[in-house]
Design a protein around this motif. Sequence first.
Motif, PDB file in Angstrom:
ATOM      1  N   ALA A 199     -13.056 -33.613  25.455  1.00 36.83           N
ATOM      2  CA  ALA A 199     -12.622 -34.372  24.270  1.00 36.83           C
ATOM      3  C   ALA A 199     -13.563 -34.132  23.098  1.00 36.83           C
ATOM      4  CB  ALA A 199     -12.545 -35.862  24.596  1.00 36.83           C
ATOM      5  N   LEU A 200     -14.884 -34.241  23.330  1.00 34.21           N
ATOM      6  CA  LEU A 200     -15.816 -34.065  22.212  1.00 34.21           C
ATOM      7  C   LEU A 200     -15.838 -32.611  21.753  1.00 34.21           C
ATOM      8  CD1 LEU A 200     -17.680 -35.559  20.342  1.00 34.21           C
ATOM      9  CD2 LEU A 200     -19.576 -35.092  21.890  1.00 34.21           C
ATOM     10  N   GLY A 201     -15.680 -31.687  22.686  1.00 34.86           N
ATOM     11  CA  GLY A 201     -15.599 -30.280  22.292  1.00 34.86           C
ATOM     12  C   GLY A 201     -14.422 -30.033  21.361  1.00 34.86           C
ATOM     13  N   LYS A 202     -13.281 -30.613  21.675  1.00 34.82           N
ATOM     14  CA  LYS A 202     -12.093 -30.443  20.840  1.00 34.82           C
ATOM     15  C   LYS A 202     -12.214 -31.194  19.513  1.00 34.82           C
ATOM     16  CE  LYS A 202      -8.943 -29.497  24.673  1.00 34.82           C
ATOM     17  NZ  LYS A 202      -7.893 -30.027  25.583  1.00 34.82           N
ATOM     18  N   ILE A 203     -12.884 -32.344  19.536  1.00 34.17           N
ATOM     19  CA  ILE A 203     -13.081 -33.097  18.290  1.00 34.17           C
ATOM     20  C   ILE A 203     -13.986 -32.314  17.336  1.00 34.17           C
ATOM     21  CG2 ILE A 203     -14.162 -35.159  17.299  1.00 34.17           C
ATOM     22  CD1 ILE A 203     -13.185 -36.686  19.811  1.00 34.17           C
ATOM     23  N   LEU A 204     -15.100 -31.791  17.843  1.00 35.55           N
ATOM     24  CA  LEU A 204     -16.031 -31.068  16.979  1.00 35.55           C
ATOM     25  C   LEU A 204     -15.438 -29.772  16.447  1.00 35.55           C
ATOM     26  CD1 LEU A 204     -18.247 -33.116  17.677  1.00 35.55           C
ATOM     27  CD2 LEU A 204     -19.810 -31.201  17.993  1.00 35.55           C
ATOM     28  N   SER A 205     -14.569 -29.145  17.205  1.00 40.14           N
ATOM     29  CA  SER A 205     -13.981 -27.871  16.767  1.00 40.14           C
ATOM     30  C   SER A 205     -12.631 -28.059  16.071  1.00 40.14           C
ATOM     31  CB  SER A 205     -13.812 -26.936  17.969  1.00 40.14           C
ATOM     32  OG  SER A 205     -12.947 -27.488  18.943  1.00 40.14           O
ATOM     33  N   PHE A 206     -12.187 -29.299  15.921  1.00 40.91           N
ATOM     34  CA  PHE A 206     -10.870 -29.591  15.360  1.00 40.91           C
ATOM     35  C   PHE A 206     -10.759 -29.047  13.931  1.00 40.91           C
ATOM     36  CE2 PHE A 206      -7.603 -32.123  13.318  1.00 40.91           C
ATOM     37  CZ  PHE A 206      -6.649 -32.293  14.300  1.00 40.91           C
ATOM     38  N   GLY A 207      -9.791 -28.180  13.705  1.00 41.41           N
ATOM     39  CA  GLY A 207      -9.532 -27.659  12.370  1.00 41.41           C
ATOM     40  C   GLY A 207     -10.521 -26.625  11.871  1.00 41.41           C
ATOM     41  N   ALA A 208     -11.459 -26.210  12.705  1.00 40.23           N
ATOM     42  CA  ALA A 208     -12.471 -25.242  12.270  1.00 40.23           C
ATOM     43  C   ALA A 208     -11.857 -23.864  12.077  1.00 40.23           C
ATOM     44  CB  ALA A 208     -13.606 -25.168  13.288  1.00 40.23           C
ATOM     45  N   GLN A 209     -12.198 -23.216  10.991  1.00 39.48           N
ATOM     46  CA  GLN A 209     -11.723 -21.867  10.715  1.00 39.48           C
ATOM     47  C   GLN A 209     -12.684 -20.819  11.283  1.00 39.48           C
ATOM     48  OE1 GLN A 209      -8.672 -21.430   9.290  1.00 39.48           O
ATOM     49  NE2 GLN A 209      -8.604 -23.666   9.433  1.00 39.48           N
ATOM     50  N   GLU A 210     -13.956 -21.170  11.297  1.00 36.18           N
ATOM     51  CA  GLU A 210     -14.985 -20.298  11.857  1.00 36.18           C
ATOM     52  C   GLU A 210     -15.737 -21.073  12.937  1.00 36.18           C
ATOM     53  OE1 GLU A 210     -17.504 -18.673   8.807  1.00 36.18           O
ATOM     54  OE2 GLU A 210     -15.875 -18.674   7.344  1.00 36.18           O
ATOM     55  N   ASN A 211     -16.421 -20.372  13.815  1.00 38.08           N
ATOM     56  CA  ASN A 211     -17.260 -20.991  14.842  1.00 38.08           C
ATOM     57  C   ASN A 211     -16.479 -21.900  15.795  1.00 38.08           C
ATOM     58  OD1 ASN A 211     -19.822 -20.013  13.680  1.00 38.08           O
ATOM     59  ND2 ASN A 211     -19.385 -21.476  12.030  1.00 38.08           N
ATOM     60  N   LYS A 212     -15.167 -21.716  15.914  1.00 35.75           N
ATOM     61  CA  LYS A 212     -14.374 -22.652  16.717  1.00 35.75           C
ATOM     62  C   LYS A 212     -14.845 -22.680  18.176  1.00 35.75           C
ATOM     63  CE  LYS A 212      -9.625 -24.237  17.343  1.00 35.75           C
ATOM     64  NZ  LYS A 212      -9.754 -25.443  16.519  1.00 35.75           N
ATOM     65  N   ASN A 213     -15.060 -21.520  18.748  1.00 35.32           N
ATOM     66  CA  ASN A 213     -15.508 -21.467  20.142  1.00 35.32           C
ATOM     67  C   ASN A 213     -16.916 -22.045  20.299  1.00 35.32           C
ATOM     68  OD1 ASN A 213     -13.089 -20.304  20.970  1.00 35.32           O
ATOM     69  ND2 ASN A 213     -13.868 -18.209  20.797  1.00 35.32           N
ATOM     70  N   GLY A 214     -17.795 -21.694  19.358  1.00 42.40           N
ATOM     71  CA  GLY A 214     -19.162 -22.216  19.401  1.00 42.40           C
ATOM     72  C   GLY A 214     -19.202 -23.719  19.218  1.00 42.40           C
ATOM     73  N   LEU A 215     -18.385 -24.235  18.305  1.00 41.44           N
ATOM     74  CA  LEU A 215     -18.329 -25.680  18.088  1.00 41.44           C
ATOM     75  C   LEU A 215     -17.768 -26.402  19.303  1.00 41.44           C
ATOM     76  CD1 LEU A 215     -17.120 -25.861  14.383  1.00 41.44           C
ATOM     77  CD2 LEU A 215     -19.201 -26.930  15.290  1.00 41.44           C
ATOM     78  N   TYR A 216     -16.763 -25.792  19.931  1.00 38.59           N
ATOM     79  CA  TYR A 216     -16.214 -26.415  21.141  1.00 38.59           C
ATOM     80  C   TYR A 216     -17.296 -26.493  22.229  1.00 38.59           C
ATOM     81  CZ  TYR A 216     -13.785 -27.249  25.467  1.00 38.59           C
ATOM     82  OH  TYR A 216     -13.430 -27.785  26.676  1.00 38.59           O
ATOM     83  N   ARG A 217     -17.996 -25.388  22.437  1.00 38.44           N
ATOM     84  CA  ARG A 217     -19.035 -25.367  23.476  1.00 38.44           C
ATOM     85  C   ARG A 217     -20.155 -26.357  23.137  1.00 38.44           C
ATOM     86  NH1 ARG A 217     -23.533 -21.883  24.300  1.00 38.44           N
ATOM     87  NH2 ARG A 217     -24.129 -21.747  26.497  1.00 38.44           N
ATOM     88  N   PHE A 218     -20.510 -26.410  21.867  1.00 45.87           N
ATOM     89  CA  PHE A 218     -21.528 -27.351  21.394  1.00 45.87           C
ATOM     90  C   PHE A 218     -21.100 -28.784  21.703  1.00 45.87           C
ATOM     91  CE2 PHE A 218     -23.159 -29.396  17.240  1.00 45.87           C
ATOM     92  CZ  PHE A 218     -24.289 -29.892  17.861  1.00 45.87           C
TER      93      PHE A 218
END
Length: 290
Positions: A170-189
Amino acid sequence: MFGYVKTDKGELRVREYELYKGLYCSLCRALGKRYGVFSRLILSYDMTFLVLVRFCEKGTPLSFKKGRCPFNPAKKCNYCQNGEEVFDFACAAAVLMFYHKVRDNISDNRFFKTLLFYLILPIASHWRKKAARLFPELDSLISDCMEKQRKIEKENIAVPDKAAHPSADALGKILSFGAQENKNGLYRFGYFVGRWVYLLDALDDIEKDLKTGSFNVFVNRYSLSSKDLEADVRHEIESTLNSSSGEALSAFRSCRFKHSNEIIENILTGGMYRSAMNVLKGNKNNERSL
């Protein structure tokens, strides 16, 4: 909310602390503006962290102005003048997560506490409907992850990684929600921060869950009968928490953000460690001490 993802205040420079405090106060004001005065009570450091990450990812320059605190008119606060879309999203995420927290508390607590949460539920449901109209996809993904979390807990899964997965997801998807760049990195973060939060909260709730009989992954895994941990159990839990926070830091550093943010680095390298040590020592989490 949990309130574990906070800064190591003593290691922040004055400018950084004032910026962080300004975002915290701005989120408080944004919640009140969008969802009513009582929604300010769900303000948390965790959602301030979300605001920081989204500003960092978007590269939006921060601009503040002075204003008075509605709860203490004698106190002046710094309020952010821009980034409305960031606060819209963070407020929606906060009320959606709160709604599911209320539902979980109804199923986990005894009669009198359950009665209190039943009284809160209509308010939380109203906030949830408003947030869902603005961010239907966010509402769907959080609901899906939380439903999976409930299923795992009903099955009494005693493996920490498996038990923490839906909340981490859930938090991985929230942090990466709508991201144009770094989507995979933000999800993992977000995933590893979420896993760390879930496991630390389980550790913090051992005594309460033993009394209520609620699911707790550590109680099940180690067949605990009290909150006092054997040295080897304590070491294993601490290692698991440190591994999660270390993976989160690695993922954060791998992202190519539009501008750096030393406050997030401070949270990951100092604040989260202090929160974990406080819980391991048996100290109660103090959400409101900014």
